[in-house]
Design an enzyme around this catalytic site. Structure first.
Site, mmCIF file in Angstrom:
data_model
loop_
_atom_site.group_PDB
_atom_site.id
_atom_site.type_symbol
_atom_site.label_atom_id
_atom_site.label_comp_id
_atom_site.label_asym_id
_atom_site.label_seq_id
_atom_site.Cartn_x
_atom_site.Cartn_y
_atom_site.Cartn_z
ATOM 1 N N ARG A 187 34.515 48.093 30.709
ATOM 2 C CA ARG A 187 33.840 47.008 31.473
ATOM 3 C C ARG A 187 34.946 46.148 31.862
ATOM 4 O O ARG A 187 35.616 45.808 31.137
ATOM 5 C CB ARG A 187 32.725 46.344 30.786
ATOM 6 C CG ARG A 187 31.434 47.054 30.482
ATOM 7 C CD ARG A 187 30.454 46.263 29.542
ATOM 8 N NE ARG A 187 29.471 46.881 29.103
ATOM 9 C CZ ARG A 187 28.998 47.886 28.226
ATOM 10 N NH1 ARG A 187 30.047 48.189 27.573
ATOM 11 N NH2 ARG A 187 27.595 48.409 28.272
ATOM 12 N N ASP A 236 58.760 50.492 52.187
ATOM 13 C CA ASP A 236 58.025 51.686 51.447
ATOM 14 C C ASP A 236 56.702 51.817 51.940
ATOM 15 O O ASP A 236 56.129 52.798 52.106
ATOM 16 C CB ASP A 236 57.757 51.038 49.812
ATOM 17 C CG ASP A 236 59.057 51.319 49.009
ATOM 18 O OD1 ASP A 236 59.997 51.967 49.499
ATOM 19 O OD2 ASP A 236 59.240 50.653 48.020
#
Length: 268
Positions: free
Chosen positions: A147, A45
């Site tokens: 965050r 891949d």
């Protein structure tokens, strides 16, 4: 039909390349690395990702075929002992293909410059130095302030890659859309995010606006975008790309069989 080969650097891949080129010559099929109609990737891949990047400016004109030299990947259908079967399929090629969506990435920087990228698997934005802070907009409307370590935005076919390792969902590749996954988000009484993957449809636009002092780093597939000392990321916009990647559909392995073989066990 003109054929090109993009191979990994292993001896086995080089041997297979020679075999295929000899077979193409015997059948009178032109070999052309500059203007191919079909690209055969030999490796895994990762090799196909490199082939995709190499021919990114010709995606509307070419199809890909993947031959794996190790474990079966999500983009590789042919095994090393099937070279002559593949050449036989090329002889009877009628242009058949299966297409998958890609991810468009637009980056804005503090020096006013912009860059566009196209990702086959995913794009990540993360901060290795401190907590990353960014405002997440969905279709131009503020959704949340994130965050944490970072965010992963993936395509349907890329959902089985890095996205899965950060807790994202596996998407059916027939879905035209993309996915947002969180990396180690901060969730407590003060800071709060959704805390789960979000799957967007084909018309959605995801925008990430970063703090002025951001030291976040952007990557697209396996490539890290170099920022330098004079600029930093200020905004990222994600959407389904106009381009698609197309695979020659001689014998395209069922996606869910690949998922089962890769993560559960059994034959693909």
């Amino acid at each position: 039909m003109r054929v090109a080969i993009y191979n990994s650097d292993t001896q086995e891949s080089k041997r297979l390349k020679r075999m295929i080129i000899q077979g193409l010559a015997k059948e009178g099929i032109p070999y052309d690395e500059e203007q191919p109609d079909l690209v055969i990737s030999i490796g895994g891949d990762g090799t196909l990702l490199s082939a995709f990047n190499h021919y990114e400016d010709r995606l509307d004109e070419i199809r890909f075929v993947g031959m794996h030299t190790g474990h079966l990947g999500f983009y590789t259908d042919w095994r090393t002992f099937e070279v002559f079967d593949l050449i036989e399929s090329l002889k009877t090629d009628s242009g058949q293909s299966v297409a998958y969506p890609l991810l468009n990435v637009e980056a804005k920087f503090s020096d006013g410059t912009r860059q566009n990228f196209v990702a086959l698997n995913e794009s990540t934005i993360r901060d290795m130095v401190k907590t990353m802070v960014c405002d997440v907009y969905i279709n131009a409307e503020l959704f949340e302030r994130f965050r944490g370590d970072g965010l992963c935005i993936s395509t349907p076919t890329g959902s089985t890659a890095y996205n899965k390792s950060v807790g994202g969902a596996i998407m059916d590749p027939k879905i035209v859309g993309f996915q947002l996954g969180e990396m180690a988000s901060l969730n407590n009484r003060v800071f709060r995010t959704l805390g789960s993957p979000i799957i967007f449809g084909k018309d959605a636009v995801l925008t990430l606006r970063l703090a002025d002092d951001s030291t976040a780093v952007l990557s697209c597939d396996r490539t890290q975008i170099m920022l330098g000392e004079v600029r930093h990321l200020t905004e990222l916009t994600y959407s389904v790309a106009e381009q698609q990647i197309r695979f020659a559909k001689y014998r395209h392995t069922n996606f869910w069989r690949r998922v089962k073989a890769s993560f559960i066990g059994g034959e693909a």
